[in-house]
Design an enzyme around this catalytic site. Sequence first.
Site, short mmCIF file in Angstrom:
data_model
loop_
_atom_site.label_atom_id
_atom_site.label_comp_id
_atom_site.label_asym_id
_atom_site.label_seq_id
_atom_site.Cartn_x
_atom_site.Cartn_y
_atom_site.Cartn_z
CG ASN A 58 -2.20 -0.81 0.98
OD1 ASN A 58 -3.10 -0.66 0.09
ND2 ASN A 58 -1.99 -2.32 1.65
NE ARG A 99 -0.74 0.85 24.00
CZ ARG A 99 -0.60 -0.18 23.25
NH1 ARG A 99 -0.24 -0.02 22.05
NH2 ARG A 99 -1.34 -1.32 23.72
CG MET A 123 0.41 -5.50 11.65
SD MET A 123 -1.37 -4.74 10.83
CE MET A 123 -2.14 -6.37 11.23
CB ILE A 173 -2.93 -0.59 19.75
CG1 ILE A 173 -3.42 -1.86 19.41
CG2 ILE A 173 -4.08 0.45 20.35
CD1 ILE A 173 -4.97 -2.02 19.06
CG LEU A 174 -0.60 4.39 16.91
CD1 LEU A 174 -1.16 5.26 15.60
CD2 LEU A 174 0.60 4.48 17.16
CG ASN A 221 -6.06 1.85 10.17
OD1 ASN A 221 -5.14 1.48 9.89
ND2 ASN A 221 -7.12 0.94 10.63
CG HIS A 279 -9.88 -3.19 8.91
ND1 HIS A 279 -8.95 -3.50 9.81
CD2 HIS A 279 -11.02 -4.20 8.97
CE1 HIS A 279 -9.39 -4.85 10.51
NE2 HIS A 279 -10.47 -4.88 9.85
CG ASP A 338 -9.33 -1.81 12.93
OD1 ASP A 338 -8.52 -0.88 12.55
OD2 ASP A 338 -9.39 -2.99 13.23
CD GLU A 395 -6.13 -3.43 1.87
OE1 GLU A 395 -6.44 -3.61 3.06
OE2 GLU A 395 -4.88 -3.81 1.48
C1 GAR Z 1 -3.19 -4.40 4.23
O1 GAR Z 1 -4.14 -5.47 3.81
C2 GAR Z 1 -4.18 -3.52 5.22
O2 GAR Z 1 -5.44 -3.42 5.28
C3 GAR Z 1 -4.04 -4.58 6.66
O3 GAR Z 1 -2.39 -4.83 6.53
C4 GAR Z 1 -1.99 -5.04 5.22
C5 GAR Z 1 -0.87 -4.40 4.90
O4 GAR Z 1 -0.46 -4.78 3.73
N1 GAR Z 1 -4.15 -3.73 7.95
C6 GAR Z 1 -4.54 -4.34 9.02
O5 GAR Z 1 -4.95 -5.43 9.14
C7 GAR Z 1 -4.68 -3.30 9.98
N2 GAR Z 1 -5.67 -3.93 11.04
P1 GAR Z 1 1.07 -4.05 2.91
O6 GAR Z 1 1.86 -4.10 3.86
O7 GAR Z 1 1.10 -4.87 1.82
O8 GAR Z 1 0.62 -2.81 2.48
#
Ligand code: GAR
Length: 210
Positions: A20, A71, A96, A98-99, A113, A115, A151, A180
């Site tokens: 992403n 944290r 991944m 939590i903030l 974010n 998701h 989320d 995404e």
């Molecule tokens: C993505 O699918 C995103 O939606 C997910 O991690 C992946 C990262 O992919 N995020 C979560 O699950 C957050 N709860 P990438 O590193 O290839 O961009």
Amino acid sequence: MAEESTKLRLAVLASGQGTNLQAILDACQDGKLAAEVVLVISDQEQAFALERARQAGIAAQWLNPRQYKGRTAYDAALRTQLEAANVGLIVLAGFMRILGKDFVENFTGRIINLHPALLPSFPGLHAIEKAWQHGVRYTGCTVHFVDTGVDSGPIILQRVVEVLSEDSVAELEQRIHAAEHEILPKAIQLFAEGRLQMDGRRVIIKCSNP
Ligand code: GAR
């Protein structure tokens, strides 16, 4: 030169592959996104997202959680980095961790974010697998503002992905990732254009100026 300085400055936080992040970088490169990624931070030393940033000549930083006592200290270090880089928007793209509440409240309205499910269904970890196991016919992905829940913040964009009977989790995941890669740069562009307006927890997308 003048045009450069008016671009939205982005920080991307990522823990994994960074596909992403790559979609954002490509959209900036292709002129589809009037923004520039100025900083990439990961909590994982081996995150390929960091490598992608380095390859693109962008500051890439591993912020090791083990070096901080909890944290609050970690979030404070993160905040220092983001403020020093003068970022206008923080993008959590597969981050991944939590903030904490203080961190989120400090940047309210300036953190989004991504998701991999149609929120509010399947928040938290392993969203794609959970949706697949639940047997839903449609799932998808969501870009939302971050609030102090998990989320749970106001939704900016969503994209529906159909679950086919013959799909494996991996196949479904592939199509969700493709979706995404489209909606995340779009949501950032809407933010960059100042077109996202809050109405309670609803996000109104204002028309673009003619
Ligand atoms: C993505 O699918 C995103 O939606 C997910 O991690 C992946 C990262 O992919 N995020 C979560 O699950 C957050 N709860 P990438 O590193 O290839 O961009």
